[in-house]
Scaffold this active site. Structure first.
Site, mmCIF file in Angstrom:
data_model
loop_
_atom_site.group_PDB
_atom_site.id
_atom_site.type_symbol
_atom_site.label_atom_id
_atom_site.label_comp_id
_atom_site.label_asym_id
_atom_site.label_seq_id
_atom_site.Cartn_x
_atom_site.Cartn_y
_atom_site.Cartn_z
ATOM 1 N N SER A 127 1.169 -1.043 -0.221
ATOM 2 C CA SER A 127 -0.179 -0.232 -0.023
ATOM 3 C C SER A 127 0.578 1.244 0.163
ATOM 4 O O SER A 127 2.027 0.931 0.253
ATOM 5 C CB SER A 127 -1.138 -0.065 1.029
ATOM 6 O OG SER A 127 -1.236 1.237 1.781
ATOM 7 N N TYR A 152 -2.249 -0.135 10.239
ATOM 8 C CA TYR A 152 -2.686 -1.051 8.265
ATOM 9 C C TYR A 152 -0.981 -0.868 8.094
ATOM 10 O O TYR A 152 -0.700 -1.771 7.196
ATOM 11 C CB TYR A 152 -3.358 0.128 7.828
ATOM 12 C CG TYR A 152 -3.505 -0.325 6.577
ATOM 13 C CD1 TYR A 152 -4.231 -1.511 6.151
ATOM 14 C CD2 TYR A 152 -3.324 0.313 5.362
ATOM 15 C CE1 TYR A 152 -3.871 -2.003 4.913
ATOM 16 C CE2 TYR A 152 -3.410 0.308 4.256
ATOM 17 C CZ TYR A 152 -4.075 -0.845 3.893
ATOM 18 O OH TYR A 152 -4.063 -1.491 2.642
#
Length: 336
Positions: A127, A152
């Site tokens: 990501s 995350y």
């Protein structure tokens, strides 16, 4: 080719699955169908190809070690795409253990499956959030990314490190792809474009964080999937020029690589909203809010390596991409 895809009922996973089936590959899709967002859209996504005889769908969590082992053993995939993950930066502040279970434990199970079943190539979702506190734009995979701002992001950085270890110890070709703000038809209801569209149509306010001043490198779903397929088809190789005295964070002396997949054209959030307003023909009611914990102000992808190695660069404009989403949304919800 036989491809195992995790997160197969998800936004990217379902679109990738559809493309691979259309070109004749066999696909085993795994998804736990959790309730992080409305499960109905997950069911509708896989209906698009559920009658294809080359597709098998399994419903379980990748954190289940025994079921992952059985899936590898029964299906015997050639290659694997891991897209399953607990998503969302803000939710990781509320429920951090969900990210450990799926993004760390689950990914370890995938790596073990690849190790024991001699997988030709593992491609996995990282990501843009891994860039964290970095502010040197555009973000390059050759930069250090040791300052994540959310769990995350930390879990995705961990995936890259875990994959490198398996590439080194077991000669597993692995490629991590740092996706930049994916949007488009069949998107996630928890993401900005979907939420904005729903609220604007219903005449409700939309929450705009950082007072609308941050920029995102919004990347259309078809461009993301095209990039994944090109990478999947060419297993990573060692960088023979890699130096331990001046280590390159994006490559290795082992068969391990990292690439950005982003539009390479960051858009200010308010311009994104204006494009949506134009497509809907409705003016948005905006509630400006400060930057949220865990969010980064801007994202901007350097995609030079993607262009050099795969002759590919995302090309869908914001106006075309948002228009396609709005057309899909109106059709999906039967809005005239």
């Amino acid at each position: 080719m036989k491809v195992l895809i995790t997160g197969a009922a998800g936004f990217i996973g379902s679109t990738l699955t559809k493309r691979l089936l259309e070109r004749g590959d066999e696909v085993l899709g795994i998804d736990n169908h959790n309730d992080y967002y409305d499960q109905k859209i997950k069911e509708e996504r896989i209906k698009r190809y559920s009658d294809n005889k080359k597709y098998i769908h399994k419903r379980f969590d990748i954190s289940d070690r025994q079921l992952i082992h059985k899936a590898f053993s029964d299906f015997k995939p050639n290659r694997v795409v891991n897209l399953a993950a607990q998503a969302g930066v803000r939710y990781s502040i509320e429920n951090p253990m969900a990210y450990i279970d799926s993004n760390i434990v689950g990914f370890a199970n995938i790596l073990e499956g690849c190790r024991h079943f001699n997988i030709e190539h593992l491609v996995y979702a990282s990501s843009s959030s891994v860039y964290g506190a970095n502010t040197d734009m555009p973000f390059s995979t050759h930069q250090n990314v040791n300052h994540p701002l959310s769990l995350y992001a930390a879990s995705k950085k961990s995936n890259e490190l875990m994959a490198h270890t398996y590439s080194h110890l077991y000669d597993l070709p692995s490629t991590g792809l740092r996706f930049f703000t994916v949007y488009g038809p069949w998107g996630r209801p928890d993401m900005a474009l979907f939420k904005f569209t729903d609220a604007i149509i219903k005449g409700k306010e939309i929450d705009v964080f950082n007072y609308g001043k941050h920029k995102r490198d919004f990347t259309y779903i078809d461009d993301i999937v095209e990039g994944v397929i090109r990478v999947l088809d060419r297993p990573s190789r060692p960088n023979m020029d890699w130096s331990s005295m001046n280590p390159d964070p994006a490559t290795s002396s082992d068969p391990w690589r990292i690439y950005n997949i982003g539009n390479n054209q960051p858009i200010e959030l308010m311009d994104y909203i204006k494009t949506l307003e134009k497509c809907l023909g409705i003016k948005a009611k905006v509630n400006f809010l400060p930057l949220q914990p865990g969010d980064v102000p801007d994202t901007y992808a350097n995609v030079e390596d993607l262009m050099t190695d795969f002759d590919f660069k995302p090309k869908t404009t914001i106006s075309d991409g948002v228009s396609s989403f709005v057309n899909w949304y109106q059709d999906y919800f039967s809005i005239k």
